[in-house]
Scaffold this motif. Structure first.
Motif, PDB file in Angstrom:
ATOM      1  N   LYS A 100       0.835  -1.210   0.000  1.00 26.16           N
ATOM      2  CA  LYS A 100       0.000   0.000   0.000  1.00 26.16           C
ATOM      3  C   LYS A 100       0.867   1.256   0.000  1.00 26.16           C
ATOM      4  O   LYS A 100       0.595   2.215  -0.726  1.00 26.16           O
ATOM      5  N   ASP A 146       4.746   5.606  -5.167  1.00 26.16           N
ATOM      6  CA  ASP A 146       4.995   5.537  -6.612  1.00 26.16           C
ATOM      7  C   ASP A 146       4.113   6.522  -7.365  1.00 26.16           C
ATOM      8  O   ASP A 146       4.562   7.177  -8.314  1.00 26.16           O
ATOM      9  N   LYS A 147       2.853   6.627  -6.951  1.00 26.80           N
ATOM     10  CA  LYS A 147       1.943   7.568  -7.603  1.00 26.80           C
ATOM     11  C   LYS A 147       2.429   9.000  -7.424  1.00 26.80           C
ATOM     12  O   LYS A 147       2.383   9.816  -8.349  1.00 26.80           O
ATOM     13  N   ARG A 184       2.546   1.729  -3.443  1.00 22.76           N
ATOM     14  CA  ARG A 184       1.635   2.268  -4.469  1.00 22.76           C
ATOM     15  C   ARG A 184       1.425   3.770  -4.285  1.00 22.76           C
ATOM     16  O   ARG A 184       1.431   4.534  -5.250  1.00 22.76           O
TER      17      ARG A 184
END
Length: 384
Positions: free
Chosen positions: A199, A205-206, A202
């Protein structure tokens, strides 16, 4: 301590696993420790060794390296068949595999924390949620190793002096650990940490994708914020003041809040200059709360000039904190330009790897035991 060739056949799997997670292991001899009188830390480890992480090249965290090692070697017990400690009737000496030696090293280093580095004890159960493998290591093998260490009357377990009784006790501890590791609860706890890591990855990375076009030309600074010792923050809760930084998450939350306040002050003083940032609260190598901040700054100034501005703001920030009765902070600022240039590939990919090393990989093994809906890291507001 005799190690026959048949017990070294699994070493390739051990070496490959250590390389995969970035573990670096070095054994010290007593003679090496005595030969470096100025290095007290090395002297304290004489007769054992050191475990480090390749990925921590920008930040020293020996305790995290030990956590990764305990988790990794316990996991290998499920893949490398034992026994890892047995008695050689012919040689009348202990027969210990490479994995068994690594487990003994972990137990010795853990004792260093218990008896010397943390006077009040290893209270990570209140500060960190750790993998089940780490908890089981401490509850089984580390206990047996401590009993052997006491019988030997040494600061570390001397494998050459292991008795038949010692060997049997250490192997029983591993057998018990294996039995517990196969239970559903153990797997569930490890899975929860792994899901938390994914989690976080992600989300980060975004955020980094928003910055990718700017990262290649940005001034990248790694800033470590530590609270100066000898001060009591009057704004902390009573519980936080009574508790020590070793045993309560309140001090970590207070440190995290302080870092956020410093970043806000910087953004106000240098509007639009901060392209993005990531910050996390963790434990320093001195075993106190610490915030690690990664700044991506517009190249309006050279890196050294940006460092001067950050330190100048630190002086003003501390003056206002002292006026409010709050503990001052100390910043350590590192320009990562040269370090990033040494890596092959694009700068953006290298920075992504750096972020993964600093903010994500740790979560596979442990995370701060913060209250519900609180987390140990934050990011800047993405550009529009």
């Amino acid at each position: 301590m005799h190690v026959p060739e048949r017990l070294t056949k699994k070493k390739s799997l051990l070496d490959a696993t250590e390389a995969n997670v970035g573990l670096l292991v070095k054994y010290y001899s007593v003679e090496q420790g005595r030969g470096r009188g100025t290095d007290e830390r090395l002297k304290s480890l004489a007769g054992t060794g050191r475990i480090a992480l390749k990925v921590m090249q920008f930040q020293q965290d020996d305790q995290l390296a030990l956590c990764v090692a305990m988790h990794t070697y316990m996991g290998l017990l499920l893949k490398i068949a034992g026994p890892h400690f047995e008695w050689g009737e012919t040689s009348q000496s202990a027969v210990v595999t490479e994995l068994g030696s690594r487990l003994l090293l972990c137990a010795d280093l853990l004792e260093q924390y218990l008896s010397q580095r943390i006077p009040l004890g290893w209270n990570d159960d209140r500060v960190y949620l750790q993998s089940s493998y780490i908890s089981l290591f401490r509850a089984t093998f580390a206990v047996s190793a401590a009993q052997v260490r006491t019988r030997q009357n040494r600061d570390f377990v001397d494998g050459r002096q292991l008795s038949k009784e010692d060997v049997a006790q250490l192997q029983r501890a591993l057998t018990a650990a294996l039995r517990w590791m196969s239970r559903p609860y153990s797997c569930t706890l490890n899975r929860h940490l792994y899901v938390e890591m994914l989690k976080t990855k992600r989300s980060i990375d975004k955020y980094v994708r928003y910055l990718e076009s700017d990262i290649s030309g940005a001034v990248t600074l790694l800033v470590e914020m530590n609270m100066l010792e000898g001060f009591v923050d009057q704004q902390q809760t009573t519980e936080a003041v009574v508790s020590t930084e070793y045993s309560s998450v309140h001090a970590y939350m207070a440190c995290f809040k302080t870092a956020s306040s410093y970043i806000s002050r910087f953004k106000t003083a240098w509007r639009g200059s901060l392209l993005g940032h990531l910050v996390k609260v963790t434990r320093s190598n001195q075993l106190a709360p610490q915030c690690v901040m990664l700044f991506f700054l517009k190249p309006l100034l050279p890196a050294d000039d940006w460092k001067t501005q950050l330190h100048a703001l630190e002086v003003d920030f501390n003056r206002q904190r002292l006026e409010k009765g709050c503990a001052p902070v100390r910043l350590t600022i590192n320009d990562l330009a040269l370090a990033l240039q040494k890596h092959s590939g694009s700068r953006a990919c290298t920075v992504r790897q750096l972020i993964d090393d600093l903010f994500i990989k740790e979560l596979h093994y442990r995370r701060l035991n913060l209250p519900t809906h609180r987390r140990s890291w934050s990011k800047g507001v993405p550009k529009s």
